[in-house]
Design an enzyme around this catalytic site. Structure first.
Site, PDB file in Angstrom:
ATOM      1  N   ASP A 139       0.904  -1.152   0.000  1.00  0.00           N
ATOM      2  CA  ASP A 139       0.000   0.000   0.000  1.00  0.00           C
ATOM      3  C   ASP A 139       0.939   1.196   0.000  1.00  0.00           C
ATOM      4  O   ASP A 139       1.548   1.516   1.020  1.00  0.00           O
ATOM      5  CB  ASP A 139      -0.898   0.017   1.242  1.00  0.00           C
ATOM      6  N   HIS A 140       1.071   1.841  -1.163  1.00  0.00           N
ATOM      7  CA  HIS A 140       2.152   2.830  -1.273  1.00  0.00           C
ATOM      8  C   HIS A 140       1.951   4.015  -0.342  1.00  0.00           C
ATOM      9  O   HIS A 140       2.896   4.742  -0.055  1.00  0.00           O
ATOM     10  CB  HIS A 140       2.365   3.266  -2.730  1.00  0.00           C
TER      11      HIS A 140
ATOM     12  N   HIS B 267      -6.097   2.567   1.321  1.00  0.00           N
ATOM     13  CA  HIS B 267      -5.239   3.693   1.696  1.00  0.00           C
ATOM     14  C   HIS B 267      -5.781   4.483   2.895  1.00  0.00           C
ATOM     15  O   HIS B 267      -5.068   4.769   3.851  1.00  0.00           O
ATOM     16  CB  HIS B 267      -5.077   4.665   0.526  1.00  0.00           C
TER      17      HIS B 267
END
Ligand code: NAP
Length: 484
Positions: free
Chosen positions: A177-178, A240
């Site tokens: 999950d950047h 996110h």
């Protein structure tokens, strides 16, 4: 800023989907930046694997072009680029068949870390895991990196977890999950747990509410087919925004270690109340002179998928009972901005009377643009004229605080890939976390699907539907302005 870059161990990194959009824009330019910074040892190799016919030379040319497009000019050096490209090669591999697997297996070295980045469509994650195992190139020193989306609902996420677990231990699975790789997101933990100042105030007694906003100016663009099946809830909230909420709400972990942090995040997801329909506002952007509306973009005039969502969430535990979390995210909004705002309560009694300018303290953690942290405090307006209060920001923009080196902060992807090589899972989601997040999201989605709920149209370039403003007005609160 003094950069302390510690090289990682030698590795073979295979990027399945190494010719795709994500690899071109983020993964490969990011790896180049790590190379320039000296983090990549001489023995590191990067192998792109995809279905099309290609040669090493042609693949390197595309990476050269990607570097020139996505890396800042200061980091573009012909000798460095040539040295980096030498580490790159291309193998034609079909994730769904047997083509190319033996060639890949022959290429892999036994004595280095093996990392396999699944940068292909989610339908291929299981195929890749099975074939890596079947061709004997998994092994204990190997890791897999799994891109989003991780499932479409609880059932599909569980199935994927089961498939991956047939071939890999949980310690080998890096669900990316950047958002967790962003500098400011990690700084949120540093601010909370590295200072005495905030943590005693970090609870329902002192915090009035929390706002999380992720606003985009772009529409769904060419991703309409995927997006219309997902919507803002699946594309942004379940992953996110849930991760951001967890980092704000979690209890202090006993150490900054993978399972310690992830255990605490999981408890937050489990403490989330079910969201009632009146706590949700969904929207779809309309067309304007800058572009088509959502329905035209996804070529589905009947679509009930949301391109905007605002929600009021409650975390039912001792720390947060009574302090709502308002979250909103959407496309084609007024500005591209992501921020978390912790809005503190007013002092219990004002000794200065009813001064207009006396506002509550707000701690704003900006993810983009201008990553940084800002605390709004009340002070006396300087000069004569009595005790007039004004609000000033105590601003900690990384650029100002850290000097020119702040521009050099690694992008989320490059940091996370280096964590994969180092074997550090702290900033990756564990399987049970992802399932818990779907377990929370599924009934909410089912609620509006069963009820035939239609998103409300909103003007492109606005801050979303009026009803989203009402969501807070009803509680006597207001959203912060959506501005860059
Ligand atoms: P993309 O541009 O469509 O690229 C897909 C890649 O997969 C291509 O290299 C393609 O190679 C390869 N591929 C397709 N079928 C294959 C098969 N059967 N065997 C081997 N390789 C195959 O996709 P993307 O945008 O890069 O996205 C990749 C993943 O990252 C997806 O899971 C996506 O959800 C996720 N993601 C992307 C972004 C983004 O900004 N793009 C952001 C977040 C997450 P050929 O062309 O040779 O078939």
């Amino acid at each position: 800023m003094v950069s302390r870059v510690i090289p990682v161990e030698p590795f073979d990194l295979v990027i399945f989907g190494g010719t795709g959009d994500l690899a071109r824009r983020k993964i490969l330019p990011g790896l180049y930046r790590r190379f320039v910074d000296g983090q990549m040892p001489a023995e590191a190799r990067i192998i792109a694997a995809a279905r099309s016919e290609n040669t090493d030379a042609a693949f390197r040319d595309t990476v050269r072009a990607a570097i020139s497009e996505f890396v800042t000019p200061e980091k573009q050096d012909a000798t460095c680029i040539a040295a980096f490209l030498e580490r790159l090669s291309y193998v034609r591999v079909d994730a769904t068949g047997s083509d190319g697997w033996q060639t890949l297996a022959d290429k892999m070295r036994k004595d280095v870390i093996r990392a396999y980045y699944f940068s292909v469509g989610p339908g291929l994650f299981g195929d890749l895991a099975r074939r890596l195992h079947r061709h004997g190139i998994a092994g204990t020193r190997c890791r897999i990196v799994v891109e989003k989306p991780f499932g479409h609902d609880l059932e599909s996420a569980r199935d994927l977890n089961v498939t991956l677990a047939e071939h890999f231990d949980e310690q080998q699975i890096y669900r990316i999950d950047h958002y967790l790789g962003k500098e400011t997101v990690q700084n949120l933990m540093a601010v909370r747990f590295g200072n005495m100042l905030f943590e005693p105030l970090w609870n329902a007694r002192n915090v009035d509410h929390i706002q999380i906003t992720v606003a985009e100016t772009v529409g769904v663009g060419g991703r309409g087919g995927y997006y219309d099946k997902a919507g803002a809830m699946r594309d942004m909230v379940q992953n996110h925004m849930m991760q951001l909420l967890c980092l704000i709400a979690m209890e202090p972990p006993y150490a900054f270690e993978p399972d310690a942090v992830r255990d605490e995040k999981l408890k937050v997801i489990r403490a989330l109340d079910h969201v009632e329909p009146e706590q949700i506002v969904r929207g779809q952007y309309l067309s304007d002179e800058d572009g088509p509306g959502y329905l035209e973009d996804v070529e589905n005039p009947d679509s009930r998928t949301e391109s905007f969502i605002a929600m009021k969430l409650n975390v039912s535990n001792w720390r947060w009972k009574g302090t709502p979390f308002y979250i909103r995210t959407g496309k084609r909004l007024r500005a591209r901005t992501s921020e978390i705002a912790i809005v503190f309560k007013d002092p219990p009694h004002s000794i200065f009377g009813d001064q207009e300018s006396h506002k509550s303290n707000v701690l704003v953690i900006r993810l983009q643009p201008n990553e940084g942290i800002n605390l709004k405090v009340t002070i006396k307006e300087p000069g004569p004229g009595g005790m007039r209060l004004i609000e000033v920001p105590l601003d900690m923009s990384f650029k100002e605080a850290l000097g020119p080196g702040a521009d050099d902060i690694p992008d989320a992807y490059e940091r996370l890939i280096m964590d994969v090589i180092r074997g550090n899972q702290t900033l990756f989601m564990r399987g049970d976390e992802v399932e818990a997040a779907w377990g929370w999201a599924d009934p909410v989605i089912a609620g509006w699907e069963e009820g035939g709920d239609r998103p409300i149209p909103y003007d492109a370039g606005s801050s979303g539907p009026e009803d989203a403003l009402m969501l807070m007005h009803r509680d006597g609160r207001r959203w912060r302005e959506v501005k860059a």
